[in-house]
Scaffold this motif. Sequence first.
Motif, short mmCIF file in Angstrom:
data_model
loop_
_atom_site.label_atom_id
_atom_site.label_comp_id
_atom_site.label_asym_id
_atom_site.label_seq_id
_atom_site.Cartn_x
_atom_site.Cartn_y
_atom_site.Cartn_z
N THR A 1 -11.61 17.40 -12.36
CA THR A 1 -11.74 18.34 -11.25
C THR A 1 -12.66 19.48 -11.66
N SER A 2 -13.27 20.12 -10.67
CA SER A 2 -14.10 21.30 -10.89
C SER A 2 -14.17 22.05 -9.57
N VAL A 3 -14.91 23.14 -9.55
CA VAL A 3 -15.07 23.91 -8.32
C VAL A 3 -15.74 23.05 -7.25
N ASP A 4 -16.61 22.14 -7.66
CA ASP A 4 -17.37 21.32 -6.71
C ASP A 4 -16.72 19.99 -6.39
N GLU A 5 -15.72 19.58 -7.18
CA GLU A 5 -15.11 18.28 -6.96
C GLU A 5 -13.60 18.38 -6.87
N ILE A 6 -13.07 17.87 -5.76
CA ILE A 6 -11.63 17.68 -5.60
C ILE A 6 -11.36 16.20 -5.84
N ALA A 7 -10.61 15.90 -6.87
CA ALA A 7 -10.35 14.50 -7.21
C ALA A 7 -9.41 13.88 -6.17
N VAL A 8 -9.68 12.63 -5.86
CA VAL A 8 -8.91 11.89 -4.86
C VAL A 8 -8.47 10.56 -5.47
N CYS A 9 -7.26 10.15 -5.20
CA CYS A 9 -6.86 8.83 -5.68
C CYS A 9 -6.14 8.05 -4.58
N ASN A 10 -6.39 6.75 -4.61
CA ASN A 10 -5.86 5.84 -3.60
C ASN A 10 -4.91 4.87 -4.31
N LEU A 11 -3.69 4.79 -3.81
CA LEU A 11 -2.63 4.10 -4.55
C LEU A 11 -2.09 2.87 -3.83
N GLY A 12 -1.57 1.96 -4.62
CA GLY A 12 -0.86 0.79 -4.13
C GLY A 12 -0.13 0.17 -5.31
N SER A 13 0.88 -0.66 -5.03
CA SER A 13 1.72 -1.16 -6.12
C SER A 13 1.99 -2.65 -5.99
N VAL A 14 1.85 -3.34 -7.12
CA VAL A 14 2.20 -4.75 -7.22
C VAL A 14 3.71 -4.85 -7.41
N ASN A 15 4.33 -5.75 -6.66
CA ASN A 15 5.77 -5.97 -6.77
C ASN A 15 6.02 -7.01 -7.86
N LEU A 16 6.36 -6.56 -9.06
CA LEU A 16 6.54 -7.47 -10.19
C LEU A 16 7.62 -8.50 -9.92
N ARG B 1 -7.38 8.42 12.87
CA ARG B 1 -7.52 9.38 11.78
C ARG B 1 -7.05 8.69 10.50
N SER B 2 -7.96 7.97 9.87
CA SER B 2 -7.57 7.09 8.76
C SER B 2 -7.56 7.85 7.43
N GLN B 3 -6.61 8.78 7.28
CA GLN B 3 -6.41 9.47 6.00
C GLN B 3 -5.51 8.57 5.17
N LEU B 4 -6.11 7.79 4.28
CA LEU B 4 -5.40 6.75 3.56
C LEU B 4 -5.10 7.10 2.11
N SER B 5 -5.72 8.17 1.62
CA SER B 5 -5.56 8.52 0.21
C SER B 5 -4.23 9.22 -0.05
N ALA C 1 0.84 -1.19 0.00
CA ALA C 1 0.00 0.00 0.00
C ALA C 1 0.88 1.25 0.00
N SER C 2 0.29 2.38 -0.36
CA SER C 2 1.05 3.63 -0.37
C SER C 2 1.31 4.10 1.05
N THR C 3 2.21 5.06 1.16
CA THR C 3 2.64 5.54 2.47
C THR C 3 1.50 6.06 3.35
N PRO C 4 0.56 6.88 2.85
CA PRO C 4 -0.53 7.33 3.74
C PRO C 4 -1.34 6.16 4.31
N THR C 5 -1.54 5.12 3.51
CA THR C 5 -2.28 3.96 4.00
C THR C 5 -1.48 3.23 5.07
N LEU C 6 -0.18 3.08 4.85
CA LEU C 6 0.66 2.42 5.85
C LEU C 6 0.72 3.26 7.13
N PHE C 7 0.79 4.56 6.98
CA PHE C 7 0.81 5.45 8.15
C PHE C 7 -0.47 5.32 8.99
N ASN C 8 -1.62 5.38 8.32
CA ASN C 8 -2.85 5.72 9.03
C ASN C 8 -3.92 4.65 9.07
N SER C 9 -3.78 3.56 8.33
CA SER C 9 -4.81 2.52 8.37
C SER C 9 -4.90 1.93 9.77
#
Length: 964
Positions: free
Chosen positions: A579-594, A352-356, A340-348
């Motif tokens: 994105t728009s004035v009403d929407e802040i795009a959010v993405c949640n990341l993780g990586s497969v170890n090839l 305060r589960s800010q995972l994105s 998982a990405s660093t925010p997920t490892l930090f906070n899952s």
Amino acid sequence: MELPTPDRTDLSITAPRALRVIKRTGDVVAFDVSKIAVAMTKAFIAVEGDNAATSSRIRDLVAQASQSIASAFQRRMPDGGTVHIEDIQDQVELALMRAGEQKVARAYVLYREEHARARAAAGDEIEKPHPTLNVTLADGGRRPLDLGRIETLVFDACAELENVDPNRIVEESLKNLYDGVSVDGVSQALMMTARTLVEKEPNYTYVTARLLQDNLRREALSFLGIAEEATFGEMAELYKPAFQAYVARGIAFEQLDPALAEFDLERLGDALDHTRDNAFTYLGLQTLYDRYFIHRDDVRYELPQVMFMRVAMGLALNEDDREARAIEFYELLSSFDYMASTPTLFNSGTVRSQLSSCYLTTVPDDLDGIYSAIRDNALLSKWAGGLGNDWTPVRALGSYIKGTNGKSQGVVPFLKVVNDTAVAVNQGGKRKGAVCAYLETWHLDVEEFLELRKNTGDDRRRTHDMNTANWVPDLFMKRVFDDKEWTLFSPATCPDLHDLYGAAFEQRYEEYEAMTRSGQLKLFKRVRAKDLWRKMLSMLFETGHPWITFKDPCNLRSPQQHAGVVHSSNLCTEITLNTSVDEIAVCNLGSVNLAQHVTDGKLDDDKLKRTVRTAVRMLDNVIDINYYAVPQARNSNVKHRPVGLGIMGFQDALYAQDIAYASDEAVEFADRSMELVSYHAIEASSDLAAERGRYESFEGSLWSQGILPIDSIEKLKQERGEKYIEVDTSATQDWDRIRVKIAEQGMRNSNVMAIAPTATISNICGVSQSIEPTYQNLYVKSNLSGEFTVVNAYLVHDLKARGLWDEVMINDLKYYDGSAQPIERIPDDLKAKYATAFEVEPKWLVEAAARRQKWIDQAQSLNLYIKGVSGKKLDVTYRMAWFRGLKTTYYLRALGATSVEKSTVDRGTLNAVSNQAPSAAPAPSAAPSSEPRGVEDFLTGKAGSGSRAPSASDIDDLGCEACQ
């Protein structure tokens, strides 16, 4: 024969102040110079007979040599200290050789060896417990050094590793111990000894990590009240009670989510696998300890397998069978098959589960909206989010302000405020804030935007701490190719250009150009497209910014064209969401170890499928569990449910298949491996839709029309024109089956794939980051956790197989900065396989990226490495990136011509860490040229005086860890 005691007065021998000697028994005694003189005299007697004891020549020589040795130690430790007896004897040997007494020196060496054998035969080398050496405990108490435990720790650390010598570690470590040494001092001595051997044998990095585990266990277990310390074997029984105590303590400290106590902790504790602690490299484990483990009052009370289970539990909170899913997630994380990405490892699993990972915003063109966007930046940055801001709507310098009847100062002053906000709100006090501002190439302020990172000029119009990126329309690139003019506008008078792309953008843009000629538009500027392109590349080389990203492929291939417009990417250029004035795009990341999915020299499709299906489920869970600092982010994420599954360890996977990065085989592997990841990820999202429901805005998307990422290339070709694009569209999987499944089930996620940099999480897994080629084969890596010797284990293995790995090879690799190319002994096939980043022509990076891009619904963080950089090389490389259909590029790693040649000066700066741009060179002249050669060569073969090769440490010195 009784030797006469040397007369200290007559021989002028003085002992260094406060210097002590560690004997082989561990006893610490005062430094006595006369004993050096006696030892040297005995050596002379052994060669020249008893008369040597009274020879004035020998007495004078012994006195001078003894005093020279004592003075050397005095200079080395002017305030006193401890020196091992072996070090003193080494100096005696050296002194005899310098005096030309080779026969005597040889006799002294034989004497030492004979006594060493005698001690070993008598079993005097290591005693259990040590008879005289004591250890000082944390509470100030003392106990005898337990040599038996040291042996156990070291032999455990070396278990099942080839070419490591536990006895050597024990023996060398004991030389650095003294009576009263602290418990931590014992551990440090063991680790330091193992660390020094990494460059000779890569497996010592695992030995060092396993020795570090002893520190971690002692710190956590004692804090949790489980045990004062524990060996690796004892953890088979202790991990479970430690995990249970950890959950209780973490909830009591209000650090862990109380919901974790509702899990069946017995069942989860039984699932913990203590043997997986042995999989860490030293860099990986130290990184976890320094930056990831939960702590209280600077005490880390989290252990590696406990951390992975905590993350897994946090991601399984909403599952029906939470324990089964938590164990499934734990297995994936702890095996390093996926991370998982660093925010997920930090906070899952925390309160305060800010995972994105990433947040993308569009800034409106009014004062209230601008400062609201800056406020949102601060709130998102506080919880460790990486930010991408679209600033194109904000009116340009000189634009009319209706409310005040004045003229605008443009975008740049606001970007200065954004820069300072990122510094002030430094990701919750953990790391500096990280934000990237995007601006479209037609914006009238673009020329000043290009210079934001310069170190010269008005500092009030500079942003030294934030990143910048060009958002480039296809029409501009066509004008560059065709050597035509380009017109700059203010969005105040051309607001609709912001939301247009493809053919619609081109038509409207040309209408505005016609209005400038008819006098309907007054505020504009006409430039030669090639001149602006030249300046873009010049600033990219000189300052590292702005990065070059392409607006039209990001939009024309977006699955969500019906729901909005992609106005920018994120901090690491791999996220392409609306994105728009009403929407802040959010993405949640993780990586497969090839690298973990190559078995017997080929990609294991069945294992990859299992990994991807579980990974997509974990990423989808993030959306519902995540903490959102601003409501626009929640609205967007819940509505569209985008995730970004990526890869790392690409270079390791090539090594495992005996493939060189700069080869057609590597390009083909990039294609086929990404096709499999895409195939399984899209199917997994569709199956989740069948289980949990489609994402809200599915209808009207490209998915709903049966258009997959590979199919969307056709739309890009149609809109851009066949003349300006060349992309391979071959496929091997049954994509019709996936289209049918999506038509029946829908999709759970609007976007599924994105390749992030993974600089930090790849360290944890011990593999090459993301899709990067190897930076150096032997180097010292410097980051927030310290300095680490990193050696390419694959290269060492291949050199050993051919009988080429020795001290000379190690020194050659050091001398040539980890490059195999100049070393004549290395065969050509290995030179090709182990070519480093600057030795791989950038065309191979672009070709491999283009093959991946056809399968990805978002983008990839693509660093470009260019050796002997020139304007022409930059021009060709970035034109090729656009021509091959890439959506974005990331950092430019440029190596100037003088840096390519070997320098023998100042070797100590080889791996120096710098926060500056990797290279610097004078900006090129913007003088027009009638020759259709693109950018003029703005380097003459000599880089600026401050130029240097970027060190391996620069590669992950990127500020934000959100995507990594």
